[in-house]
Design a protein around this motif. Structure first.
Motif, PDB file in Angstrom:
ATOM      1  N   LEU A 241      -1.381  11.662   2.260  1.00 30.73           N
ATOM      2  CA  LEU A 241      -0.796  10.839   3.304  1.00 30.73           C
ATOM      3  C   LEU A 241      -0.082   9.651   2.665  1.00 30.73           C
ATOM      4  CD1 LEU A 241      -3.745  10.823   5.861  1.00 30.73           C
ATOM      5  CD2 LEU A 241      -1.636  12.147   5.999  1.00 30.73           C
ATOM      6  N   LEU A 242       1.177   9.460   3.034  1.00 36.17           N
ATOM      7  CA  LEU A 242       2.014   8.432   2.424  1.00 36.17           C
ATOM      8  C   LEU A 242       2.364   7.289   3.369  1.00 36.17           C
ATOM      9  CD1 LEU A 242       4.509  10.690   0.433  1.00 36.17           C
ATOM     10  CD2 LEU A 242       2.509   9.479  -0.462  1.00 36.17           C
ATOM     11  N   ASP A 243       2.374   7.529   4.662  1.00 36.62           N
ATOM     12  CA  ASP A 243       2.791   6.478   5.586  1.00 36.62           C
ATOM     13  C   ASP A 243       2.296   6.817   6.982  1.00 36.62           C
ATOM     14  OD1 ASP A 243       3.917   4.195   6.539  1.00 36.62           O
ATOM     15  OD2 ASP A 243       5.972   4.925   6.572  1.00 36.62           O
ATOM     16  N   ALA A 244       2.116   5.779   7.794  1.00 38.59           N
ATOM     17  CA  ALA A 244       1.719   5.919   9.193  1.00 38.59           C
ATOM     18  C   ALA A 244       2.391   4.809   9.983  1.00 38.59           C
ATOM     19  CB  ALA A 244       0.202   5.848   9.349  1.00 38.59           C
TER      20      ALA A 244
ATOM     21  N   ASN B 278       0.730   8.019  16.535  1.00 34.60           N
ATOM     22  CA  ASN B 278       1.082   7.604  15.181  1.00 34.60           C
ATOM     23  C   ASN B 278       1.857   8.712  14.495  1.00 34.60           C
ATOM     24  OD1 ASN B 278      -1.632   6.000  15.731  1.00 34.60           O
ATOM     25  ND2 ASN B 278      -0.507   4.888  14.170  1.00 34.60           N
ATOM     26  N   SER B 279       2.936   8.337  13.842  1.00 37.08           N
ATOM     27  CA  SER B 279       3.741   9.276  13.063  1.00 37.08           C
ATOM     28  C   SER B 279       3.313   9.192  11.605  1.00 37.08           C
ATOM     29  CB  SER B 279       5.229   8.943  13.203  1.00 37.08           C
ATOM     30  OG  SER B 279       6.015   9.784  12.361  1.00 37.08           O
ATOM     31  N   PHE B 280       2.967  10.345  11.019  1.00 40.28           N
ATOM     32  CA  PHE B 280       2.479  10.416   9.647  1.00 40.28           C
ATOM     33  C   PHE B 280       3.480  11.176   8.786  1.00 40.28           C
ATOM     34  CE2 PHE B 280      -1.376   9.649  12.006  1.00 40.28           C
ATOM     35  CZ  PHE B 280      -2.134   8.846  11.174  1.00 40.28           C
ATOM     36  N   VAL B 281       3.592  10.735   7.546  1.00 38.71           N
ATOM     37  CA  VAL B 281       4.377  11.431   6.528  1.00 38.71           C
ATOM     38  C   VAL B 281       3.434  11.749   5.379  1.00 38.71           C
ATOM     39  CG1 VAL B 281       6.321  11.325   4.927  1.00 38.71           C
ATOM     40  CG2 VAL B 281       6.509  10.263   7.180  1.00 38.71           C
TER      41      VAL B 281
ATOM     42  N   VAL C   5       9.893   6.066   2.965  1.00 40.75           N
ATOM     43  CA  VAL C   5       9.026   6.816   2.058  1.00 40.75           C
ATOM     44  C   VAL C   5       9.829   7.401   0.906  1.00 40.75           C
ATOM     45  CG1 VAL C   5       7.554   8.854   1.880  1.00 40.75           C
ATOM     46  CG2 VAL C   5       7.293   7.307   3.809  1.00 40.75           C
ATOM     47  N   VAL C   6      10.983   7.977   1.199  1.00 43.66           N
ATOM     48  CA  VAL C   6      11.815   8.566   0.138  1.00 43.66           C
ATOM     49  C   VAL C   6      12.295   7.485  -0.822  1.00 43.66           C
ATOM     50  CG1 VAL C   6      13.973   9.793  -0.305  1.00 43.66           C
ATOM     51  CG2 VAL C   6      12.485  10.544   1.542  1.00 43.66           C
ATOM     52  N   THR C   7      12.652   6.320  -0.289  1.00 43.05           N
ATOM     53  CA  THR C   7      13.078   5.215  -1.156  1.00 43.05           C
ATOM     54  C   THR C   7      11.946   4.776  -2.078  1.00 43.05           C
ATOM     55  OG1 THR C   7      14.631   4.493   0.559  1.00 43.05           O
ATOM     56  CG2 THR C   7      14.086   2.919  -1.174  1.00 43.05           C
TER      57      THR C   7
ATOM     58  N   LEU D  63       0.829  -1.202   0.000  1.00 43.32           N
ATOM     59  CA  LEU D  63       0.000   0.000   0.000  1.00 43.32           C
ATOM     60  C   LEU D  63       0.863   1.251   0.000  1.00 43.32           C
ATOM     61  CD1 LEU D  63      -2.815   1.116  -0.004  1.00 43.32           C
ATOM     62  CD2 LEU D  63      -2.910   0.842   2.485  1.00 43.32           C
ATOM     63  N   ARG D  64       2.002   1.226   0.689  1.00 36.88           N
ATOM     64  CA  ARG D  64       2.915   2.373   0.632  1.00 36.88           C
ATOM     65  C   ARG D  64       3.420   2.601  -0.785  1.00 36.88           C
ATOM     66  NH1 ARG D  64       5.194  -0.208   5.374  1.00 36.88           N
ATOM     67  NH2 ARG D  64       4.553   0.869   7.282  1.00 36.88           N
ATOM     68  N   ARG D  65       3.767   1.533  -1.479  1.00 40.38           N
ATOM     69  CA  ARG D  65       4.227   1.679  -2.862  1.00 40.38           C
ATOM     70  C   ARG D  65       3.111   2.199  -3.770  1.00 40.38           C
ATOM     71  NH1 ARG D  65       6.827  -3.246  -1.481  1.00 40.38           N
ATOM     72  NH2 ARG D  65       5.109  -4.426  -2.430  1.00 40.38           N
ATOM     73  N   ALA D  66       1.874   1.738  -3.521  1.00 46.85           N
ATOM     74  CA  ALA D  66       0.750   2.240  -4.322  1.00 46.85           C
ATOM     75  C   ALA D  66       0.517   3.726  -4.075  1.00 46.85           C
ATOM     76  CB  ALA D  66      -0.510   1.443  -3.996  1.00 46.85           C
ATOM     77  N   LEU D  67       0.699   4.186  -2.847  1.00 45.72           N
ATOM     78  CA  LEU D  67       0.564   5.610  -2.554  1.00 45.72           C
ATOM     79  C   LEU D  67       1.693   6.419  -3.167  1.00 45.72           C
ATOM     80  CD1 LEU D  67      -0.509   5.370   1.196  1.00 45.72           C
ATOM     81  CD2 LEU D  67      -1.978   5.944  -0.733  1.00 45.72           C
TER      82      LEU D  67
END
Length: 466
Positions: A146-149, A130-133, A169-171, A71-75
């Motif tokens: 929103l890209l990650d939690a 929760n930490s969000f990016v 996330v950057v990767t 899901l992170r890659r899809a975002l």
């Protein structure tokens, strides 16, 4: 459609639901089609978009499984809006899920809350932080991607966990072609709760530029003077200092000064000093550091405005960037990006109050993580559908351009868009007994070849049916 590429985000999202996927996917659609705020997840089972029962919903939240890496890659694959100079801008912040009334829930930790229940003092409430990016957009807007939690544990080092999260996330963004060799560095904006120089060290090796807010009492030092400068300023019987001057009156003139006139803040004055570094000590995170402490040089920016939108007293804001040798355009870009970081606060308010991120009374943190990812996927679908949504405004609301619709107004028209979107969910199976053979009809089924013979007590033999 929500996306012009194939596969669409809805298909990617459904692929990431590896267990109880049909129920979780319909739960996300019901969350977007609810008329009003989401009060309880069980109420979503009454909508037509959720064709399963409330038992399937509870089982999906407790026993479901989501492929968060996929899901992170899809975002990260989705198109991201960039800053004025064409670079990506990411914001990092923590949002707490308070669980004061759940003493038996595991993995709770104290969450820092400011001004809760009308109190002006800070408090620490048990909950799940929760930490969000998120990827920010340009201009005044309430949208961000929103890209990650990541849920923070009670024994975690927040800086280390957040650095690993940003690195992941950057990767993913680089792997999906959002950043290529030769592009400007990705700007990552932190608030005062993070140590910006330490984050720059933890993110070393990535094409990122760290920007963070500094405490007003933080001591910053000039670069070490050269031998010629030392010979002119210090006596010959003293060793050369490792750090430069620390007092503001000894810094001299700023290297860069800019002045801009804005609608919300009036005249904004920014002054920047190049190659300033904090004086580190062997305490806190560096208590086990061996050898000399590093010198982390950057640019210190002092931001002063005429007035605040709320009418408060505008105090100066100190920013620190890991980039050195800035121009006036670079300085303006960074303080504007820091102000855009507050768009993430609008997203937190929307996902909490409207989408109900913290409304369910879930007992386990794993179930809370599943619900959080469902909310992120639902908010992403709203962001992708904002150009196709109709402006269903209230009689007292002003007309808005389609590109300027808020998330709440896009959600009003999502129910009209949902029947036209691709739905990969399978039809639900009935959980009750069937209606049986109609009255008066004959049994057309094939008779069984074997039947158990119970003619003799205590024995069960099979014989052919005659």
């Amino acid at each position: 459609m929500l996306s012009t590429s194939r596969p669409t985000f809805r298909e990617d999202f459904y692929t990431c639901l590896t267990r109880r996927g049909d129920t979780l996917f319909e739960l996300g659609d019901a969350m977007l089609c609810e008329d009003g705020e989401v009060i309880s997840p069980v109420d979503l089972t009454l909508l037509a978009e959720h064709r399963r029962g409330h038992g399937a919903l509870c089982d999906a939240l407790n026993q479901g499984r989501i492929d968060t890496a996929g899901l992170r890659r899809a975002l990260a694959m989705l198109p991201q809006r960039k800053a004025a100079d064409g670079r990506l801008v990411l914001a990092v912040d923590v949002s707490a899920w308070l669980r004061l009334d759940a003493p038996t829930s595991p993995d709770r930790s104290f969450c820092h809350v400011c001004g809760r229940s009308g109190r002006s003092s800070d408090q620490f409430i048990p909950g799940w932080p929760n930490s969000f990016v998120a990827a920010l957009e340009t201009g005044r807007t309430s949208w961000c991607q929103l890209l990650d939690a990541v849920r923070l544990g009670s024994g975690d080092d927040v800086a280390v966990v957040t650095a690993a999260q940003v690195r992941r996330v950057v990767t993913d963004l680089i792997g999906q072609g959002q950043w290529e060799e030769g592009d400007d560095d990705i700007l990552v904006v932190f608030d005062a709760g993070y140590d910006a120089p330490r984050m720059a060290v933890l993110l070393d090796g990535l094409p990122v530029d760290v920007l963070g807010r500094m405490r007003s009492d933080r001591v910053m030092r000039r670069p070490t003077p050269t031998l010629k400068e030392y010979a002119l300023a210090y006596p010959q019987d003293r060793l050369p200092p490792k750090h430069g001057n620390a007092k503001p009156e000894t810094w001299g003139e700023a290297d860069v000064e800019t002045v801009q006139v804005t609608d919300r803040y009036g005249t904004v004055q920014a002054r920047a000093w190049d190659r300033l570094h904090p004086r580190l000590t062997t305490r806190s995170a560096r208590i086990d550091h061996d050898g000399e402490l590093p010198i982390i040089e950057g640019t210190l920016i002092r931001l002063q405005v005429d007035h605040l939108p709320g009418g408060g007293d505008p105090l100066p804001v100190w920013l620190w960037s890991s980039k050195t040798g800035m121009t006036s355009e670079d300085v303006n870009l960074r303080w504007q990006a820091f102000l855009r970081r507050f768009d993430l606060e609008h997203t937190f308010r929307f996902v909490k109050q409207t989408l109900g991120r913290t409304r369910p009374r879930l007992r386990t943190p794993d179930a809370a993580d599943r619900w959080t990812w469902l909310v992120i996927a639902a908010h992403t679908q709203l962001r992708l559908a904002r150009k196709a949504a109709a402006d269903l405004r209230r009689p007292w609301e002003k007309r808005t351009e389609p590109a300027r619709l808020t998330p709440a107004r896009v959600r009003r028209g999502f129910r009209n868009l949902c029947p036209h979107l691709h739905n990969p969910v399978r039809a639900p199976k009935p959980s009750t007994c069937g209606p049986g053979r109609p009255l008066g009809s004959k049994n057309q089924g094939r008779p069984r070849d074997l039947r158990q013979d119970h003619t003799e007590p205590g024995r069960g033999r099979y014989r052919k049916r005659t």
